[in-house]
Design an enzyme around this catalytic site. Structure first.
Site, PDB file in Angstrom:
ATOM      1  N   PHE A  24      69.842  14.458   8.263  1.00 30.52           N
ATOM      2  CA  PHE A  24      70.058  13.279   7.418  1.00 30.52           C
ATOM      3  C   PHE A  24      71.422  12.692   7.754  1.00 30.52           C
ATOM      4  CE2 PHE A  24      71.834  11.281   3.589  1.00 30.52           C
ATOM      5  CZ  PHE A  24      70.883  10.291   3.401  1.00 30.52           C
ATOM      6  N   GLY A  25      71.445  11.421   8.164  1.00 32.70           N
ATOM      7  CA  GLY A  25      72.691  10.721   8.473  1.00 32.70           C
ATOM      8  C   GLY A  25      72.974   9.654   7.429  1.00 32.70           C
ATOM      9  N   TYR A  26      74.227   9.572   6.978  1.00 33.93           N
ATOM     10  CA  TYR A  26      74.577   8.605   5.928  1.00 33.93           C
ATOM     11  C   TYR A  26      75.793   7.766   6.308  1.00 33.93           C
ATOM     12  CZ  TYR A  26      77.966  12.268   5.154  1.00 33.93           C
ATOM     13  OH  TYR A  26      78.979  13.180   5.354  1.00 33.93           O
ATOM     14  N   GLY A  27      76.399   8.046   7.460  1.00 35.64           N
ATOM     15  CA  GLY A  27      77.591   7.291   7.900  1.00 35.64           C
ATOM     16  C   GLY A  27      77.342   6.745   9.287  1.00 35.64           C
ATOM     17  N   SER A  28      78.217   7.093  10.222  1.00 37.88           N
ATOM     18  CA  SER A  28      78.032   6.569  11.584  1.00 37.88           C
ATOM     19  C   SER A  28      76.729   7.064  12.207  1.00 37.88           C
ATOM     20  CB  SER A  28      79.226   6.936  12.470  1.00 37.88           C
ATOM     21  OG  SER A  28      79.290   8.334  12.659  1.00 37.88           O
ATOM     22  N   GLU A  99      80.797  15.952  15.042  1.00 38.78           N
ATOM     23  CA  GLU A  99      81.166  16.031  13.622  1.00 38.78           C
ATOM     24  C   GLU A  99      82.186  17.138  13.337  1.00 38.78           C
ATOM     25  OE1 GLU A  99      79.974  13.686  11.552  1.00 38.78           O
ATOM     26  OE2 GLU A  99      78.836  12.842  13.217  1.00 38.78           O
TER      27      GLU A  99
HETATM   28  C1  SIN Z   1      77.001  10.990   8.924  1.00 37.12           C
HETATM   29  O1  SIN Z   1      77.010   9.882   9.470  1.00 37.12           O
HETATM   30  O2  SIN Z   1      75.959  11.449   8.406  1.00 37.12           O
HETATM   31  C2  SIN Z   1      78.224  11.843   8.868  1.00 37.12           C
HETATM   32  C3  SIN Z   1      79.501  11.115   8.906  1.00 37.12           C
HETATM   33  C4  SIN Z   1      79.756  10.329  10.144  1.00 37.12           C
HETATM   34  O3  SIN Z   1      79.571  10.864  11.260  1.00 37.12           O
HETATM   35  O4  SIN Z   1      80.156   9.169  10.059  1.00 37.12           O
END
Ligand code: SIN
Length: 189
Positions: A24-28, A99
């Site tokens: 699950f990704g929520y940022g980049s 990460e």
């Molecule tokens: C994410 O995107 O899920 C983690 C934070 C990031 O890499 O920006």
């Protein structure tokens, strides 16, 4: 906890090479997809809010002048929308490197946009990691972001691309959009 979490993540969730795992990704990870995947689906997780409270020394800032990037903060009743990717287990080596600045892989339940559910992994930077910057108001965060850049590019690009990606997914995130509005005003000043 050290701010380089690569080794710790490699030890967690021992996976077999032929395992397929939802990430699950929520940022980049929503908008910068530089890893192979088998399938992607919009998804959300419950009980977490996206916040620009994590420091970035290796992507959007430096050791001397860290940027601000997102992590997840526990909040009862909150729902965080993002993108889920089905990846082959060896891809986690590449993801753990990307990460490594304070994020730990955490198992989570996720709900896809059609209501189906799955368990997967997400990267969370908890307050005990050395790169953690913590809470600040959106105006202060916007000014911080406008003054930072790192090997992956300017910090404001991270925020603006995330805000656009959320809009494209039909997601509303007041925290992200408020910071975006401040940044656009600062840019015009
Ligand atoms: C994410 O995107 O899920 C983690 C934070 C990031 O890499 O920006």
């Amino acid at each position: 906890m050290s701010k380089d979490t690569f080794e710790e993540n490699q030890r967690r969730h021992r996976l077999d090479d032929d395992d397929r795992v939802w990430l699950f990704g929520y940022g980049s990870l929503i908008y910068l997809v530089d890893f192979p995947y088998l399938e992607s689906r919009p998804a959300s997780i419950s009980g977490w809010s996206r916040r620009f409270w994590q420091g970035s020394h290796d992507h959007r800032g430096t050791e001397e002048n860290p940027g601000r990037v997102v992590t997840l903060i526990e909040e009862a009743g909150a729902i965080c929308g993002g993108m889920a990717y089905l990846v082959e287990a060896p891809v986690f080596r590449q993801l753990d490197l990307r990460e490594k600045n304070g994020y730990l892989r955490v198992a989570t339940a996720m709900t896809f946009d059609d209501g189906a559910q799955a368990t997967g992994l997400t990267y969370i930077a908890t307050p005990d990691n050395e790169a953690y910057l913590g809470e600040a108001d959106e105006y202060e965060i916007a000014h911080h972001i406008c003054g930072a850049a790192g090997p992956s590019g300017p910090n404001d690009e991270y925020l603006l691309e995330l805000a656009n990606a959320l809009r494209e997914l039909g997601l509303h995130d007041q925290h992200v959009f408020d910071i975006e509005a401040h940044i656009l005003r600062i840019g015009k000043a």
